[in-house]
Design a protein around this motif. Structure first.
Motif, short mmCIF file in Angstrom:
data_model
loop_
_atom_site.label_atom_id
_atom_site.label_comp_id
_atom_site.label_asym_id
_atom_site.label_seq_id
_atom_site.Cartn_x
_atom_site.Cartn_y
_atom_site.Cartn_z
N ASP A 123 43.56 -21.59 61.05
CA ASP A 123 42.73 -21.13 59.92
C ASP A 123 42.79 -19.61 59.81
O ASP A 123 41.81 -18.91 60.01
CB ASP A 123 41.30 -21.63 60.06
N TRP A 124 43.98 -19.11 59.44
CA TRP A 124 44.23 -17.66 59.47
C TRP A 124 43.40 -16.91 58.43
O TRP A 124 43.26 -15.70 58.51
CB TRP A 124 45.72 -17.40 59.27
N GLU A 125 42.83 -17.63 57.46
CA GLU A 125 41.96 -16.97 56.49
C GLU A 125 40.74 -16.35 57.18
O GLU A 125 40.24 -15.31 56.75
CB GLU A 125 41.52 -17.95 55.38
N VAL A 126 40.27 -16.97 58.26
CA VAL A 126 39.13 -16.44 59.00
C VAL A 126 39.50 -15.10 59.65
O VAL A 126 38.73 -14.14 59.63
CB VAL A 126 38.66 -17.45 60.07
N VAL A 127 40.71 -15.05 60.19
CA VAL A 127 41.19 -13.82 60.83
C VAL A 127 41.38 -12.73 59.79
O VAL A 127 40.91 -11.59 59.95
CB VAL A 127 42.52 -14.10 61.58
N VAL A 128 42.08 -13.07 58.70
CA VAL A 128 42.42 -12.07 57.69
C VAL A 128 41.18 -11.57 56.95
O VAL A 128 41.12 -10.40 56.55
CB VAL A 128 43.49 -12.62 56.73
N ARG A 129 40.17 -12.41 56.81
CA ARG A 129 38.93 -11.96 56.17
C ARG A 129 38.35 -10.76 56.92
O ARG A 129 37.94 -9.77 56.31
CB ARG A 129 37.92 -13.11 56.13
N ALA A 130 38.36 -10.83 58.25
CA ALA A 130 37.86 -9.71 59.05
C ALA A 130 38.73 -8.47 58.89
O ALA A 130 38.23 -7.35 58.84
CB ALA A 130 37.80 -10.13 60.53
N VAL A 131 40.04 -8.69 58.78
CA VAL A 131 40.98 -7.57 58.63
C VAL A 131 40.80 -6.90 57.27
O VAL A 131 40.80 -5.67 57.16
CB VAL A 131 42.43 -8.05 58.83
N LEU B 278 48.70 -1.62 57.21
CA LEU B 278 47.76 -1.97 58.26
C LEU B 278 48.41 -3.03 59.14
O LEU B 278 48.77 -4.11 58.66
CB LEU B 278 46.45 -2.51 57.68
N LEU B 279 48.59 -2.70 60.41
CA LEU B 279 49.20 -3.60 61.37
C LEU B 279 48.14 -4.08 62.34
O LEU B 279 47.32 -3.28 62.81
CB LEU B 279 50.31 -2.90 62.17
N PHE B 280 48.13 -5.37 62.64
CA PHE B 280 47.15 -5.89 63.61
C PHE B 280 47.77 -7.08 64.34
O PHE B 280 48.75 -7.66 63.89
CB PHE B 280 45.87 -6.35 62.89
N ASP B 281 47.22 -7.38 65.49
CA ASP B 281 47.53 -8.64 66.17
C ASP B 281 46.27 -9.48 66.23
O ASP B 281 45.18 -8.96 66.50
CB ASP B 281 48.06 -8.39 67.58
N ASP C 169 33.35 -12.54 68.40
CA ASP C 169 32.63 -11.82 69.45
C ASP C 169 33.55 -10.84 70.19
O ASP C 169 33.29 -10.48 71.34
CB ASP C 169 31.99 -12.80 70.44
N THR C 170 34.62 -10.40 69.52
CA THR C 170 35.54 -9.46 70.15
C THR C 170 36.06 -8.48 69.08
O THR C 170 35.46 -8.35 68.02
CB THR C 170 36.70 -10.22 70.83
N THR C 171 37.14 -7.77 69.40
CA THR C 171 37.81 -6.92 68.41
C THR C 171 39.31 -7.12 68.51
O THR C 171 39.84 -7.49 69.57
CB THR C 171 37.50 -5.42 68.63
N LEU C 172 39.99 -6.90 67.40
CA LEU C 172 41.45 -6.98 67.33
C LEU C 172 42.02 -5.57 67.24
O LEU C 172 41.42 -4.70 66.60
CB LEU C 172 41.89 -7.77 66.09
N VAL D 134 44.43 4.27 66.80
CA VAL D 134 44.18 2.83 66.91
C VAL D 134 42.74 2.55 66.48
O VAL D 134 41.83 3.34 66.76
CB VAL D 134 44.44 2.32 68.34
N ALA D 135 42.57 1.46 65.76
CA ALA D 135 41.22 1.02 65.37
C ALA D 135 40.93 -0.29 66.08
O ALA D 135 41.84 -0.98 66.54
CB ALA D 135 41.14 0.84 63.86
N ARG D 136 39.67 -0.65 66.19
CA ARG D 136 39.29 -1.96 66.68
C ARG D 136 38.64 -2.69 65.51
O ARG D 136 37.66 -2.21 64.94
CB ARG D 136 38.32 -1.86 67.86
N ILE D 137 39.20 -3.82 65.14
CA ILE D 137 38.72 -4.59 64.01
C ILE D 137 37.73 -5.64 64.53
O ILE D 137 38.11 -6.52 65.30
CB ILE D 137 39.90 -5.27 63.28
N PRO D 138 36.46 -5.56 64.13
CA PRO D 138 35.48 -6.55 64.62
C PRO D 138 35.91 -7.96 64.19
O PRO D 138 36.24 -8.20 63.03
CB PRO D 138 34.17 -6.14 63.93
N PHE D 139 35.90 -8.88 65.16
CA PHE D 139 36.29 -10.26 64.88
C PHE D 139 35.53 -11.18 65.82
O PHE D 139 35.70 -11.13 67.03
CB PHE D 139 37.80 -10.46 65.06
#
Length: 405
Positions: A202-210, A181-184, A131-134, A124-129
């Protein structure tokens, strides 16, 4: 097909894993046995039957692992995770039911135990997003663990989790030679259940981090990254592609240009004027009460709109929900999508009704793939014949990415 579960909502949730059978996520006999165990029972009985089945598989998995039967252990852990994920769907809602968290924790533990076994263990990875991680899982295609390959990033919708995407999409893609790559994200899985972060349009903000996270991996071909979304992800994925231009293609299953249009149609059916639909906070108390009385009297609507809709979107009443949904449209941004778009449209899926809008607005960037009831693939997300969906979509992605330098 007749009902396996006596209760219609239980049947909707309990038959979802039928789609995972070809990919090792369930077996028919186990699902039917759970249905018999639930019988005329309530949501608590539904929950217990699935969790007990998951517990039994985990115990067997642990025995297999101890005896050195790694293949069996992996299969059993992963299947158990799908059963735990099924258990808590009727418990959706705010405040969060502690049973949901308990089953989700078991789901994640079983999923990660399964992925850790074998020649290509997945961590499992933690994706920085912000002020938290996904939570994220980068899964190499078997046999290509150290090879630079195309990547499919899978994104959920309203009520599935990473485990569901694994069986519904990733197994087929991994077999085809794609890394996955799977993420929530916000409003999904751990990020909703534990971090209490609601959905956002605004899912582009989420996906940019991914994508930032994905391109840091040496096995990912940065020129051949696909984003694939199912259910509400059929809006979220193209929305992301409108603002994140490192994608070689995007898949919308089913294509939803405007979630807002569906909500507005529901409001219009209750007699709301266009002015009120534009400004839902102007809705009269009488109209709000009328809509909620109808919603509360229908178990399916109550689950979708109150238990799920209010909770996932972080709202507490129908006015707030309608206002929030007005933001879920591609009308102002859709034309900014620069990559090819693969759009699915299943014949009897209400969410697919506007799928043709993509071709109308984006022209030859769009490939529309229809699915029919005759093929057994006419339902939501083609869940009655998920193998057909995966073959057709992956064939099209093979063609599109072969043209990418």
């Amino acid at each position: 097909m007749g009902l396996l579960f006596h209760d219609h909502l239980h049947d909707e949730f309990g038959t979802w894993p039928l789609a995972y059978i070809p990919y090792g996520g369930a077996d028919f006999g186990e699902i039917a046995a759970v249905a018999r165990q639930v019988g005329d029972g309530d949501d608590g009985d539904f929950y217990r039957a699935w969790v007990e089945t998951g517990d039994r598989l985990v115990a067997e998995a642990e025995s297999c692992a101890t005896a050195g039967h790694d293949d069996s252990a992996r299969e059993l852990f992963l299947r158990a995770s799908a059963y735990y994920a099924t258990a808590y769907h009727p418990l959706y809602g705010s405040p969060v039911d502690p049973r949901l968290i308990a089953a989700f924790d078991k789901q994640v533990a079983a999923f990660e135990a399964g992925l850790a076994i074998g020649d290509t263990p997945v961590k499992v990875a933690r994706i920085p997003f912000e002020d938290t991680t996904l939570p994220g899982y980068l899964m190499p295609a078997p046999g290509h663990e150290n090879s630079v390959r195309p990547l499919i990033v899978l994104t959920n919708g309203y009520d599935a989790t990473i485990t569901d995407m694994y069986f519904a999409s990733a197994v087929a893609a991994l077999r085809r030679g794609y890394h996955c790559l799977l993420f929530d994200g916000p409003g999904q899985g751990e990020v909703l259940y534990k971090q209490k972060m609601p959905m956002r349009p605004d899912w582009e903000v989420v996906v940019r981090a991914v994508i930032d996270h994905a391109t840091a991996s040496p096995i990912v071909d940065p020129e051949r990254i696909v984003l694939s979304g199912w259910s509400l992800g059929g809006y979220l994925a193209p929305r992301a592609a409108s603002g994140e231009h490192r994608l070689a293609a995007v898949v919308a299953d089913p294509g939803q240009w405007s979630v807002a249009a569906g909500t507005r149609a529901l409001g219009a059916a209750f007699g709301l004027s266009p002015e009120v639909l534009d400004d839902p906070f102007s809705m009269s108390a009488q109209d709000a009460d009328t809509i909620m009385a109808a919603v509360q009297s229908d178990p399916s609507l109550r689950w979708k709109i109150v238990a799920r809709g209010f909770w996932v979107n972080g709202v507490s009443d129908i006015r707030e929900l309608f206002a929030e949904m007005n933001a879920y449209t591609l009308d102002e941004v859709g034309e900014r999508i620069s990559c090819p778009v693969v759009v699915t449209a299943a014949e009897s899926d209400a969410l697919a009704r506007g799928a043709g809008t993509f071709g109308d607005r984006l022209g030859d960037k769009v490939t529309l793939i229809p699915f029919t009831d005759v093929e057994g693939a006419g339902g939501h997300c083609e869940m009655g014949n998920r193998t057909l969906l995966n073959r057709r979509v992956l064939d099209r992605l093979d063609e599109l990415l072969a043209r990418t330098p």
